[in-house]
Motif scaffolding. Structure first.
Motif, PDB file in Angstrom:
ATOM      1  N   LYS A   1      11.451   3.846   7.953  1.00  0.00           N
ATOM      2  CA  LYS A   1      10.673   3.113   8.957  1.00  0.00           C
ATOM      3  C   LYS A   1       9.161   3.219   8.712  1.00  0.00           C
ATOM      4  CE  LYS A   1      10.370   6.797  12.440  1.00  0.00           C
ATOM      5  NZ  LYS A   1      10.591   7.133  13.865  1.00  0.00           N
ATOM      6  N   ASP A   2       8.727   4.278   8.026  1.00  0.00           N
ATOM      7  CA  ASP A   2       7.296   4.447   7.819  1.00  0.00           C
ATOM      8  C   ASP A   2       6.918   4.686   6.357  1.00  0.00           C
ATOM      9  OD1 ASP A   2       8.419   6.894   7.516  1.00  0.00           O
ATOM     10  OD2 ASP A   2       7.200   7.929   9.021  1.00  0.00           O
ATOM     11  N   GLY A   3       7.810   4.311   5.421  1.00  0.00           N
ATOM     12  CA  GLY A   3       7.477   4.490   4.016  1.00  0.00           C
ATOM     13  C   GLY A   3       8.644   4.189   3.103  1.00  0.00           C
ATOM     14  N   VAL A   4       8.602   4.753   1.913  1.00  0.00           N
ATOM     15  CA  VAL A   4       9.665   4.535   0.933  1.00  0.00           C
ATOM     16  C   VAL A   4      10.024   5.872   0.294  1.00  0.00           C
ATOM     17  CG1 VAL A   4       9.123   2.131   0.388  1.00  0.00           C
ATOM     18  CG2 VAL A   4       7.946   3.970  -0.836  1.00  0.00           C
ATOM     19  N   THR A   5      11.284   5.997  -0.093  1.00  0.00           N
ATOM     20  CA  THR A   5      11.749   7.131  -0.879  1.00  0.00           C
ATOM     21  C   THR A   5      12.130   6.597  -2.258  1.00  0.00           C
ATOM     22  OG1 THR A   5      12.561   8.298   1.066  1.00  0.00           O
ATOM     23  CG2 THR A   5      13.443   8.972  -1.066  1.00  0.00           C
ATOM     24  N   LEU A   6      11.632   7.250  -3.287  1.00  0.00           N
ATOM     25  CA  LEU A   6      11.805   6.779  -4.656  1.00  0.00           C
ATOM     26  C   LEU A   6      12.563   7.820  -5.468  1.00  0.00           C
ATOM     27  CD1 LEU A   6       8.151   5.504  -5.147  1.00  0.00           C
ATOM     28  CD2 LEU A   6      10.134   4.177  -4.410  1.00  0.00           C
ATOM     29  N   GLU A   7      13.476   7.349  -6.309  1.00  0.00           N
ATOM     30  CA  GLU A   7      14.285   8.236  -7.138  1.00  0.00           C
ATOM     31  C   GLU A   7      13.947   8.016  -8.602  1.00  0.00           C
ATOM     32  OE1 GLU A   7      18.961   9.477  -7.958  1.00  0.00           O
ATOM     33  OE2 GLU A   7      18.440   8.092  -6.339  1.00  0.00           O
ATOM     34  N   VAL A   8      13.613   9.112  -9.274  1.00  0.00           N
ATOM     35  CA  VAL A   8      13.227   9.073 -10.677  1.00  0.00           C
ATOM     36  C   VAL A   8      14.457   9.331 -11.545  1.00  0.00           C
ATOM     37  CG1 VAL A   8      11.788  10.169 -12.448  1.00  0.00           C
ATOM     38  CG2 VAL A   8      10.913   9.869 -10.119  1.00  0.00           C
ATOM     39  N   PRO A   9      14.677   8.533 -12.602  1.00  0.00           N
ATOM     40  CA  PRO A   9      15.802   8.816 -13.503  1.00  0.00           C
ATOM     41  C   PRO A   9      15.710  10.234 -14.067  1.00  0.00           C
ATOM     42  CG  PRO A   9      14.892   6.656 -13.967  1.00  0.00           C
ATOM     43  CD  PRO A   9      13.954   7.314 -12.999  1.00  0.00           C
ATOM     44  N   GLY A  10      16.857  10.837 -14.303  1.00  0.00           N
ATOM     45  CA  GLY A  10      16.889  12.206 -14.803  1.00  0.00           C
ATOM     46  C   GLY A  10      16.899  12.321 -16.308  1.00  0.00           C
TER      47      GLY A  10
ATOM     48  N   VAL B   1       0.847  -1.189   0.000  1.00  0.00           N
ATOM     49  CA  VAL B   1       0.000   0.000   0.000  1.00  0.00           C
ATOM     50  C   VAL B   1       0.884   1.240   0.000  1.00  0.00           C
ATOM     51  CG1 VAL B   1      -1.703   1.344   1.299  1.00  0.00           C
ATOM     52  CG2 VAL B   1      -1.893  -1.156   1.209  1.00  0.00           C
ATOM     53  N   LEU B   2       0.533   2.205  -0.865  1.00  0.00           N
ATOM     54  CA  LEU B   2       1.182   3.514  -0.854  1.00  0.00           C
ATOM     55  C   LEU B   2       0.182   4.548  -0.354  1.00  0.00           C
ATOM     56  CD1 LEU B   2       3.273   4.005  -4.139  1.00  0.00           C
ATOM     57  CD2 LEU B   2       4.117   3.706  -1.817  1.00  0.00           C
ATOM     58  N   GLY B   3       0.579   5.332   0.609  1.00  0.00           N
ATOM     59  CA  GLY B   3      -0.261   6.422   1.069  1.00  0.00           C
ATOM     60  C   GLY B   3      -0.146   7.621   0.156  1.00  0.00           C
ATOM     61  N   ALA B   4      -0.862   8.687   0.532  1.00  0.00           N
ATOM     62  CA  ALA B   4      -0.836   9.905  -0.271  1.00  0.00           C
ATOM     63  C   ALA B   4       0.549  10.534  -0.235  1.00  0.00           C
ATOM     64  CB  ALA B   4      -1.873  10.892   0.244  1.00  0.00           C
ATOM     65  N   GLY B   5       0.941  11.117  -1.361  1.00  0.00           N
ATOM     66  CA  GLY B   5       2.256  11.740  -1.464  1.00  0.00           C
ATOM     67  C   GLY B   5       2.257  12.814  -2.525  1.00  0.00           C
ATOM     68  N   PRO B   6       3.423  13.250  -2.967  1.00  0.00           N
ATOM     69  CA  PRO B   6       3.505  14.307  -3.986  1.00  0.00           C
ATOM     70  C   PRO B   6       2.841  13.875  -5.288  1.00  0.00           C
ATOM     71  CG  PRO B   6       5.663  13.755  -3.088  1.00  0.00           C
ATOM     72  CD  PRO B   6       4.730  12.744  -2.566  1.00  0.00           C
ATOM     73  N   ASP B   7       2.331  14.844  -6.040  1.00  0.00           N
ATOM     74  CA  ASP B   7       1.742  14.516  -7.340  1.00  0.00           C
ATOM     75  C   ASP B   7       2.618  14.977  -8.495  1.00  0.00           C
ATOM     76  OD1 ASP B   7       1.409  17.229  -7.305  1.00  0.00           O
ATOM     77  OD2 ASP B   7      -0.767  17.194  -7.490  1.00  0.00           O
ATOM     78  N   ALA B   8       3.844  15.433  -8.194  1.00  0.00           N
ATOM     79  CA  ALA B   8       4.764  15.854  -9.250  1.00  0.00           C
ATOM     80  C   ALA B   8       6.195  15.686  -8.767  1.00  0.00           C
ATOM     81  CB  ALA B   8       4.506  17.299  -9.659  1.00  0.00           C
ATOM     82  N   VAL B   9       7.100  15.494  -9.726  1.00  0.00           N
ATOM     83  CA  VAL B   9       8.509  15.320  -9.406  1.00  0.00           C
ATOM     84  C   VAL B   9       9.343  15.826 -10.575  1.00  0.00           C
ATOM     85  CG1 VAL B   9       8.543  12.950 -10.329  1.00  0.00           C
ATOM     86  CG2 VAL B   9      10.262  13.649  -8.647  1.00  0.00           C
ATOM     87  N   GLU B  10      10.494  16.398 -10.251  1.00  0.00           N
ATOM     88  CA  GLU B  10      11.432  16.830 -11.282  1.00  0.00           C
ATOM     89  C   GLU B  10      12.191  15.620 -11.831  1.00  0.00           C
ATOM     90  OE1 GLU B  10      11.750  19.850 -12.376  1.00  0.00           O
ATOM     91  OE2 GLU B  10      10.691  21.037 -10.846  1.00  0.00           O
ATOM     92  N   PRO B  11      12.660  15.679 -13.086  1.00  0.00           N
ATOM     93  CA  PRO B  11      13.538  14.616 -13.578  1.00  0.00           C
ATOM     94  C   PRO B  11      14.749  14.481 -12.664  1.00  0.00           C
ATOM     95  CG  PRO B  11      12.890  16.086 -15.359  1.00  0.00           C
ATOM     96  CD  PRO B  11      12.432  16.730 -14.094  1.00  0.00           C
ATOM     97  N   GLY B  12      15.070  13.266 -12.272  1.00  0.00           N
ATOM     98  CA  GLY B  12      16.183  13.040 -11.362  1.00  0.00           C
ATOM     99  C   GLY B  12      15.843  13.310  -9.909  1.00  0.00           C
ATOM    100  N   GLY B  13      14.583  13.643  -9.620  1.00  0.00           N
ATOM    101  CA  GLY B  13      14.182  13.996  -8.259  1.00  0.00           C
ATOM    102  C   GLY B  13      13.833  12.790  -7.412  1.00  0.00           C
ATOM    103  N   ARG B  14      13.635  13.064  -6.119  1.00  0.00           N
ATOM    104  CA  ARG B  14      13.274  12.037  -5.150  1.00  0.00           C
ATOM    105  C   ARG B  14      11.945  12.422  -4.507  1.00  0.00           C
ATOM    106  NH1 ARG B  14      17.744   9.044  -3.087  1.00  0.00           N
ATOM    107  NH2 ARG B  14      16.954   9.162  -0.940  1.00  0.00           N
ATOM    108  N   VAL B  15      11.110  11.403  -4.258  1.00  0.00           N
ATOM    109  CA  VAL B  15       9.814  11.617  -3.623  1.00  0.00           C
ATOM    110  C   VAL B  15       9.593  10.542  -2.568  1.00  0.00           C
ATOM    111  CG1 VAL B  15       8.646  12.837  -5.497  1.00  0.00           C
ATOM    112  CG2 VAL B  15       8.749  10.344  -5.529  1.00  0.00           C
ATOM    113  N   GLY B  16       8.904  10.910  -1.502  1.00  0.00           N
ATOM    114  CA  GLY B  16       8.617   9.971  -0.432  1.00  0.00           C
ATOM    115  C   GLY B  16       7.130   9.707  -0.310  1.00  0.00           C
ATOM    116  N   PHE B  17       6.788   8.445   0.001  1.00  0.00           N
ATOM    117  CA  PHE B  17       5.405   8.040   0.209  1.00  0.00           C
ATOM    118  C   PHE B  17       5.322   7.201   1.478  1.00  0.00           C
ATOM    119  CE2 PHE B  17       5.417   9.027  -4.243  1.00  0.00           C
ATOM    120  CZ  PHE B  17       4.149   9.507  -4.512  1.00  0.00           C
TER     121      PHE B  17
END
Length: 668
Positions: free
Chosen positions: A612-621, A558-574
């Motif tokens: 401990k409470d989610g994941v951080t994801l990295e998008v290719p740039g 399950v992924l909770g609510a998180g950002p709805d946009a990311v820059e190329p090469g950016g990181r987002v947490g859910f």
């Protein structure tokens, strides 16, 4: 692995066996009914669904039944089903054009006003989530033996450098022998170009200005006013435009070389629209320079869209004049020149080149533009790639960029002979674009020769393939009621549950945000094995639920609510209640599919770090790997069980795209 009934079911079956035998002796139809009942029982068992998945028909109200020629998933989670006239000339003649919006979350439907005939258009996802729809139908074909009036392309010339001229539909052209022809569409001819020349005499003195005028030209389809042979011509001639007066009569005229009664193909339109998923309506943008019917639209790394091929406004394959749409200016400019047959499968690859797999869907000569290759749009260099078998059976084949996109492997599946050929092939092949000398290599064959196959990327890195037929448009009751998974890592096919509905020409399939696969359409030529009963368009909508959705729901990521946009090469947490179960993450681009052609879908691997409470994801740039736009974000556990998707937009690179007035520019 064969299905084995439970002990309880065995006892029940044995107890009823004598009665079933007696019924079978007296009524074979009853036995068939009993077999259907057993099949329904079998596929309804949890053990069966866990291994093979299941299919479900969606209750579609009559008023929303549509000839779904095109299907696209929008970032609202809804699916746009475009019919236009729906391969139905009566609808075309009445100006009845249809689009339906389906919400898979609650199976509700909405009719969308459709301004033009988008039947056999092209489409692509834009960076802001709108869908670009370009081209469509201007005129239906007239087959050999049905053409009663000579017709063909008329080149309209304008020698006036002072003004453009518009000739309305119905304009008459008269030949030198007095035969009249009528135009079937409006045509606007630009004004002529005027160039000034400076010359000098022997003494170096400047002479009076000389001007050179070059006539402008446009093209329109015309037909003889009267039926019969008098309208036939095979010689070039100049035609008077009736109704013009004064200088216009001198400056504007027609030229034609051949007007005949041979088959007249479908003709395209130049119109382009953006479909706005939030307003749920079509918004007109500037038209293309060339009319296109059966074009492919492919998104580029800077957010612009390249339109290639299609039949033009006189029914010829566009000879290689491709165009680029800029969503910022809403305008089209000239693209790199290359000839392709209609609906070619073109994939944006890492570095900015486009791979043409050879897959296509229909029109074009057998010996032109069929060879697969790597196309560099910046230099217009096209390098052929070899290795494919059954190269005469690439029409109506399926092509996919295998998951994950970082592997840069593209697969071709099945296909048939050109036109109405009875040939179909089991051949599949994969090309590794990272190899020093990329060539196609034969991979595991399909269960049988298949054309019109639907191939859908799934979030567990498999490819789901379904439907198709062994013969042209399902002739001879040749629809294939089978589906299977292809696993790239093991190069193997594994059976899935059988679909209820057969799908051939004009059918589509796409991945939904909840992990299911929806299938639409089918346009069989005949409805029986003997080819005596005409087929009907398939309106049933069927959804496949893969086995991964029948596993323990309590353990599904399950992924909770998180950002709805990311820059190329950016990181987002859910946030996630059990991040320890998450093993991988994928960005999956939503489909825009028609005629076995879906160059939009791709699955991109993301860097993954657990907290401990989610994941951080990295998008290719690299935007050639992750073109800007909206994506479905899935995470999956070690068994490949995916979460429901979260929608996230990958922004365009910060640098603005090239100015729209310079056409194609190479990526930096």
């Amino acid at each position: 692995m064969a299905y084995r009934p439970s002990k309880r079911f065995k006892k029940t079956a044995l107890g009823a066996s004598a009665a079933l035998v007696l019924v079978a002796l007296n009524a074979p139809a009853t036995l068939s009914f009993a077999g259907d009942k057993y099949h329904a029982y079998k596929i309804g068992q949890s053990s069966y669904k866990i291994q093979y998945g299941s299919w479900n028909l969606i209750d579609l109200p009559d008023r929303y039944k549509v000839n779904a020629m095109h299907a696209a998933l929008l970032h609202t989670g809804k699916v746009l089903l475009i019919a236009g006239s729906g391969n139905n000339q009566r609808n075309f003649d009445k100006g009845t054009f249809d689009t339906i919006l389906w919400d898979p979350s609650n199976d509700t439907f909405k009719k969308i006003p459709t301004p033009e005939d988008f039947f056999c258009s092209g489409h692509a996802q834009l960076p802001d989530g709108r869908l670009l729809v370009a081209g469509g139908t201007a005129r239906y074909e007239v087959l050999d033996g049905k053409v009663t009036r000579a017709g063909g392309g008329m080149r309209v010339k304008n020698e006036s450098p002072d003004k453009a001229v518009t000739l309305k539909k119905g304009t008459l052209f008269r030949s030198p022998t007095g035969v009249e022809y009528v135009s079937r569409f409006d045509v606007t001819v630009p004004r002529a170009t005027r160039e000034f020349e400076i010359t000098y005499g022997r003494g170096g003195q400047m002479q009076p200005w000389r001007t050179k005028v070059t006539a402008a030209e446009a093209r329109v389809f015309v037909e003889a006013v009267r039926e019969g042979r008098q309208g036939l011509t095979t010689e070039a001639a100049q035609y008077e435009v009736l109704g013009l007066r004064g200088k216009d009569a001198d400056n504007v005229y027609g030229l034609a070389e051949r007007l005949s009664t041979v088959k007249q193909d479908f003709q395209g339109i130049k119109s382009a629209y953006e479909f706005d998923p939030l307003a749920e309506k079509y918004v007109p943008v500037d038209p293309m320079k060339d009319a296109r019917w059966y074009p492919t639209l492919v998104g580029l790394q800077d957010g612009r869209v390249l339109a290639v091929s299609g039949l033009n406004d006189v029914g010829d394959v566009v000879p290689g004049d491709n165009e680029i749409y800029d969503p910022q200016t809403k305008k089209w400019t000239k693209g790199p020149f290359h000839y392709f047959p209609t609906y070619p499968a073109l994939f944006l690859t890492q570095g900015g080149n486009l791979l043409y797999t050879g897959s296509n869907a229909g029109y074009g000569p057998k010996d032109k533009g069929r060879a697969p290759g790597v196309w560099n749009p910046a230099t217009n260099e096209f390098k052929k790639v070899g290795g494919l078998t059954d190269t005469d059976q690439l029409e109506t084949s399926s092509s996919v960029l295998l998951p994950p996109a970082q592997d840069q492997k593209v697969m071709v599946l099945g296909g048939g002979g050109v036109g109405e050929s009875k040939l179909s092939t089991r051949r599949t092949a994969v090309i590794d674009l990272k190899a020093d000398a990329p060539v196609f290599r034969t991979t595991a064959p399909l269960p049988q020769g298949t054309r019109y196959l639907s191939s859908v990327l799934l979030p567990d890195d498999s490819v789901f393939t379904t439907g198709g037929s062994t013969d042209y448009r399902g002739r001879g009751a040749s629809d294939i009621h089978k589906a299977q998974f292809y696993y790239p890592r093991s190069d193997s096919f594994v059976a899935a549950a059988d679909p209820t509905v057969g799908r051939d020409y004009h059918s589509e399939a796409l991945l939904l945000p909840d992990g299911r696969v929806a299938t639409f359409g089918s346009d069989p030529l005949f409805a029986d094995k003997d080819n005596t009963k005409l087929g009907k368009f398939e309106h049933r909508l069927e959804v496949y639920t893969p086995p991964y959705l029948y596993r323990d729901p309590a353990r599904r990521p399950v992924l909770g609510a998180g950002p709805d946009a990311v820059e190329p090469g950016g990181r987002v947490g859910f946030p996630s209640p059990h991040p320890e179960r998450i093993e991988r993450a994928r960005l999956m681009r939503p489909s825009a599919v028609t005629h076995s052609t879906d160059v939009e879908q791709r699955s991109v691997e993301l860097g993954l770090t657990r907290t401990k409470d989610g994941v951080t994801l990295e998008v290719p740039g690299d935007p050639t790997l992750v073109p800007p736009g909206w994506y479905m974000l899935f995470v999956a556990d070690a068994d490949g069980t995916p979460s429901a998707a979260r929608w996230i937009r990958v922004k365009a690179p910060q640098k603005a795209p090239p100015s729209s007035d310079v056409g194609w520019m190479p990526p930096e």
